[in-house]
Design a protein around this motif. Sequence first.
Motif, short mmCIF file in Angstrom:
data_model
loop_
_atom_site.label_atom_id
_atom_site.label_comp_id
_atom_site.label_asym_id
_atom_site.label_seq_id
_atom_site.Cartn_x
_atom_site.Cartn_y
_atom_site.Cartn_z
N SER A 1 0.89 -1.16 0.00
CA SER A 1 0.00 0.00 0.00
C SER A 1 0.93 1.21 0.00
CB SER A 1 -0.88 0.00 1.25
OG SER A 1 -1.73 -1.11 1.26
N VAL A 2 1.08 1.84 -1.15
CA VAL A 2 2.10 2.87 -1.34
C VAL A 2 1.48 4.26 -1.14
CG1 VAL A 2 3.87 3.79 -2.86
CG2 VAL A 2 3.27 1.35 -2.98
N LEU A 3 1.96 4.94 -0.14
CA LEU A 3 1.45 6.27 0.21
C LEU A 3 2.05 7.37 -0.64
CD1 LEU A 3 1.73 5.90 4.04
CD2 LEU A 3 -0.36 6.58 2.87
N LEU B 1 -1.87 9.68 12.58
CA LEU B 1 -1.09 8.84 11.67
C LEU B 1 -1.15 7.36 12.02
CD1 LEU B 1 2.00 11.09 11.00
CD2 LEU B 1 0.43 10.19 9.29
N TRP B 2 -1.50 7.04 13.25
CA TRP B 2 -1.60 5.64 13.65
C TRP B 2 -2.55 4.86 12.75
CZ3 TRP B 2 -6.29 3.60 15.05
CH2 TRP B 2 -7.30 4.52 15.39
N VAL B 3 -3.55 5.54 12.21
CA VAL B 3 -4.51 4.88 11.32
C VAL B 3 -3.80 4.42 10.05
CG1 VAL B 3 -6.64 5.16 9.97
CG2 VAL B 3 -6.45 6.20 12.24
N VAL B 4 -2.97 5.27 9.49
CA VAL B 4 -2.23 4.95 8.27
C VAL B 4 -1.15 3.91 8.57
CG1 VAL B 4 -0.75 5.91 6.47
CG2 VAL B 4 -2.70 7.21 7.28
N ILE B 5 -0.46 4.09 9.68
CA ILE B 5 0.62 3.17 10.05
C ILE B 5 0.08 1.75 10.19
CG2 ILE B 5 2.20 2.58 11.94
CD1 ILE B 5 2.55 5.69 12.30
N GLY B 6 -1.16 1.61 10.61
CA GLY B 6 -1.75 0.29 10.82
C GLY B 6 -2.21 -0.42 9.56
N LEU B 7 -2.10 0.22 8.41
CA LEU B 7 -2.52 -0.41 7.17
C LEU B 7 -1.56 -1.52 6.76
CD1 LEU B 7 -3.51 2.78 5.15
CD2 LEU B 7 -5.07 1.10 6.17
N SER B 8 -2.09 -2.53 6.14
CA SER B 8 -1.28 -3.68 5.70
C SER B 8 -0.33 -3.28 4.57
CB SER B 8 -2.22 -4.78 5.22
OG SER B 8 -1.51 -5.85 4.68
N GLY B 9 0.92 -3.69 4.69
CA GLY B 9 1.90 -3.50 3.62
C GLY B 9 2.24 -2.05 3.32
N ILE B 10 2.10 -1.20 4.30
CA ILE B 10 2.30 0.23 4.07
C ILE B 10 3.77 0.56 3.78
CG2 ILE B 10 2.67 0.95 6.47
CD1 ILE B 10 0.35 2.68 4.01
N CYS B 11 3.98 1.47 2.85
CA CYS B 11 5.31 2.00 2.56
C CYS B 11 5.12 3.30 1.76
CB CYS B 11 6.18 1.01 1.79
SG CYS B 11 5.66 0.68 0.08
N ASP C 1 8.09 3.39 11.24
CA ASP C 1 6.69 3.00 11.18
C ASP C 1 6.17 2.85 9.75
OD1 ASP C 1 6.32 3.06 14.00
OD2 ASP C 1 6.23 5.24 13.90
N ILE C 2 6.70 3.64 8.85
CA ILE C 2 6.31 3.59 7.44
C ILE C 2 7.60 3.46 6.63
CG2 ILE C 2 5.22 4.81 5.52
CD1 ILE C 2 3.58 6.36 7.66
N PRO C 3 7.89 2.27 6.12
CA PRO C 3 9.13 2.08 5.36
C PRO C 3 9.18 2.97 4.11
CG PRO C 3 8.09 -0.03 5.84
CD PRO C 3 7.11 1.04 6.23
#
Length: 168
Positions: free
Chosen positions: A11-13, A27-37, A66-68
Amino acid sequence: MTGAGIPANPSVLNSTVLSNFAYIDQLWVVIGLSGICTAPVVREELENGVNAHPYLQSALDALDDDIPVAKISETVADREAAVRGHLDPGEAQAFALADAHDGRLLTDDGDARSFAKDRGVTVVGSVGVLLAAIDAGKIDESTADGWLSTWIDEIGYYVPYRSISEYK
């Protein structure tokens, strides 16, 4: 993780979703998303915007741990170069990452959303993240409505509906 530190089906931000959730300090909501980067150019955009928008510092602080921030492979760089004429740099790099790794693009930018959808890449925006958080039981609809109203009233976020229930 796949090569270059990218999660499988990432899931590419892009900066827009990061910015919205940083603005409301959630931001915790976004950080908790699967496969976030996210992409290196998105980091640069946040760094360039933090002086004018100090709330972006929290998004910068969340990167890496938290977000690679993905390393860009030659394949992704080639895809990015091919779409640079159609998208801004952060959008182009985030799109290229999502496209190359069978992921989804998280952006609110209308042009980037249309471009990605036309090329078969799944797109999710800030409202979609709110809906996912509700479905996962992390927030309730009232909380999502409050955050959506804040984005609309304070930062000029444009969406067709003011109530999250209208998106269901």
